[in-house]
Design an enzyme around this catalytic site. Structure first.
Site, PDB file in Angstrom:
ATOM      1  CG  HIS A 112      -1.918  -0.893   1.692  1.00 16.70           C
ATOM      2  ND1 HIS A 112      -2.289  -1.150   0.369  1.00 16.70           N
ATOM      3  CD2 HIS A 112      -2.319  -2.398   2.391  1.00 16.70           C
ATOM      4  CE1 HIS A 112      -3.558  -2.161   0.126  1.00 16.70           C
ATOM      5  NE2 HIS A 112      -2.884  -2.703   1.301  1.00 16.70           N
ATOM      6  CG  ASP A 151      -3.353  -8.704   0.357  1.00 15.65           C
ATOM      7  OD1 ASP A 151      -2.234  -9.180   1.130  1.00 15.65           O
ATOM      8  OD2 ASP A 151      -4.336  -7.937   1.267  1.00 15.65           O
ATOM      9  CG  HIS A 153      -6.916  -5.501   2.213  1.00 20.13           C
ATOM     10  ND1 HIS A 153      -6.332  -7.066   2.944  1.00 20.13           N
ATOM     11  CD2 HIS A 153      -8.220  -5.061   2.537  1.00 20.13           C
ATOM     12  CE1 HIS A 153      -6.877  -6.636   3.544  1.00 20.13           C
ATOM     13  NE2 HIS A 153      -8.061  -6.231   4.015  1.00 20.13           N
ATOM     14  CG  ASP A 240      -5.073 -10.620   3.006  1.00 19.20           C
ATOM     15  OD1 ASP A 240      -5.403 -10.732   1.671  1.00 19.20           O
ATOM     16  OD2 ASP A 240      -4.848  -9.106   3.944  1.00 19.20           O
TER      17      ASP A 240
END
Length: 438
Positions: A112, A151, A153, A240
């Site tokens: 990120h 991931d 996200h 995740d």
């Protein structure tokens, strides 16, 4: 005695001195349970699986990728240097031929973190995959790289760093941004005007199961990789998507992750998210390691695994099929998309606001790219945070043409010191990073 088909290297770094708080999901226990599982399963006793010790990255490695405001030391800790260094260690070992494949099980994570860094967002301060990739490009002459971010996200920081780079294919498979942080990563986010089509987003519906993830790999990711022909494939291996993860809404299993890894055949995997610390991470990581090494993972399963609970709704399947078809269309029509994008009068401009949720900072950014047929284009970024710090950052890309080199230096020299507290130049041609002090 078991023998790995592919010699595989592992680096562990739990970062004992870095946690957002003692009970936060992003804490050192994320890796301690995995280490225990690896030892208990005897994976390091298998011929061909080796543990390596993390190197450190240095400030120059970071500045090859980021504009840190006001400087790198203001936004990192020693743990960030070691975490990125773990990825660098694996990358060097693969390039040197010491190992065939490698997995950096490190934290803090990084996907990120954007090119400009005012602080931490999404638990990330610096982008450890990008730092590794740009080091390998400089040290070993690597050119074409593919990053597949699995991931849950969206890997918005990695996307930002490579938005204008036609030599880097970035593919992100993630839970639809309309339902999860960071709220980005949509099908029409396909890259800047000099690199249209080399960013591919596959937003998947909540409750996607093994069937859906593996369909996306087989029917979208692998054909695009085959066409792009990268020299290296990097897996941003967030975990995740697991059905037990406490902050996401997907239904992927440890065996599904292992199968994905086997299909992807990444040279390097780097840990990102994954917060079911006891129930998922040890099993998912073991599956990834076994798959990278070419070992049988058919008996891998979590203690609470129940396949009857993880059937994919037909409506979810239809959305995934449509998403993959659209992504392939973007890839196959990227030349036409580039032509269309460049007709827009403001195609070289990008304006946005970026929220640093971890550090509660709001950044306003204006970006200008020089449209170029010969290189990735000189890049100018005007950034100000709500803490009053304004900076100008100029990037000259590593394969810059003479006109983009000239443009980059003009932007740097003409930056008004009355407007900017910091004026930075990231010259990738000469591998130099400068700040104007006049």
């Amino acid at each position: 005695m078991l023998r790995a088909t592919h010699k595989t290297g592992l680096v562990f770094f739990p970062a004992f001195d870095w946690a957002i708080d003692p009970t936060h999901p992003e804490r050192e226990e994320r890796l301690l349970y995995t280490q225990d599982q690896v030892f208990e399963e005897g994976l390091l006793d298998i011929d061909g699986i080796v543990e390596l010790k993390s190197d450190l990255v240095n400030i120059k490695d970071i500045q090859r990728v980021h504009f840190c405001v006001p400087d790198p030391w203001a936004v990192i800790t020693e743990s960030h240097l070691i975490s990125a260094g773990g990825a660098k260690t694996i990358g060097m070992a693969v390039m040197d031929g010491t190992i065939e494949r490698g997995f950096a099980l490190v934290r803090p994570p990084g996907h990120h973190a954007n090119r400009v860094v005012h602080g931490a967002r999404g638990f990330c301060n610096i982008n450890i995959e990008a730092i590794m990739i740009e080091y390998l490009r400089r040290a070993y002459g690597v050119d074409r790289v593919a990053i597949v971010d699995t991931d849950c996200h969206h890997g918005d920081g990695t996307q930002d760093i490579y938005w204008h780079d036609p030599d880097t294919l970035f593919i992100s498979i993630h839970q639809d941004g309309r339902t999860l942080y960071p709220g980005s990563g949509f099908l029409n986010d396909f890259g800047g005007p000099n690199a249209a089509g080399t960013t591919i987003n596959l937003p998947l519906p909540p409750e996607t199961c093994d069937e859906g993830f593996l369909y996306a790999i087989e029917h979208a990711v692998l054909p695009i990789l085959e066409d792009f022909q990268p020299q290296l494939i990097i897996n941003s291996a967030g975990q995740d998507n697991h059905y037990s993860d406490p902050i996401t809404n997907m239904n992927f299993s440890a065996r599904g992750y292992a199968r994905l890894t086997s299909m992807l055949k990444a040279d390097i995997a780097v840990l990102e998210g994954g917060y079911a610390i006891e129930g998922a991470l040890p099993y998912v990581n073991a599956g990834i390691i076994m798959a990278m090494a070419g070992l049988d993972y058919s008996h891998l399963r979590e203690p609470d695994f129940n396949p009857d609970r993880l059937h994919q709704d037909p409506d979810v399947t239809r959305v995934i099929e449509k998403t993959c078809n659209y992504a392939l269309e973007i890839w196959n029509k990227r030349a036409a998309i580039t032509h269309t994008v460049r007709k827009k009068p403001d195609c070289g401009e990008r304006r946005r606001q970026i929220f640093y949720d971890t550090d509660n900072i709001l950044e306003t950014q204006e970006e200008t790219i020089r449209i170029c047929d010969d290189c990735a284009g000189a890049l100018r970024i005007d950034s100000i945070s709500d803490r009053g710090v304004r900076m100008l950052g100029v990037t000259i890309p590593r394969k810059a043409c003479s006109r983009c080199i000239e443009q980059g230096h003009q932007w740097y020299e003409n930056g008004d010191r009355n407007h900017y507290r910091h004026i930075f130049l990231q010259d990738r041609v000469t591998d130099r990073y400068s700040e104007r002090k006049d």
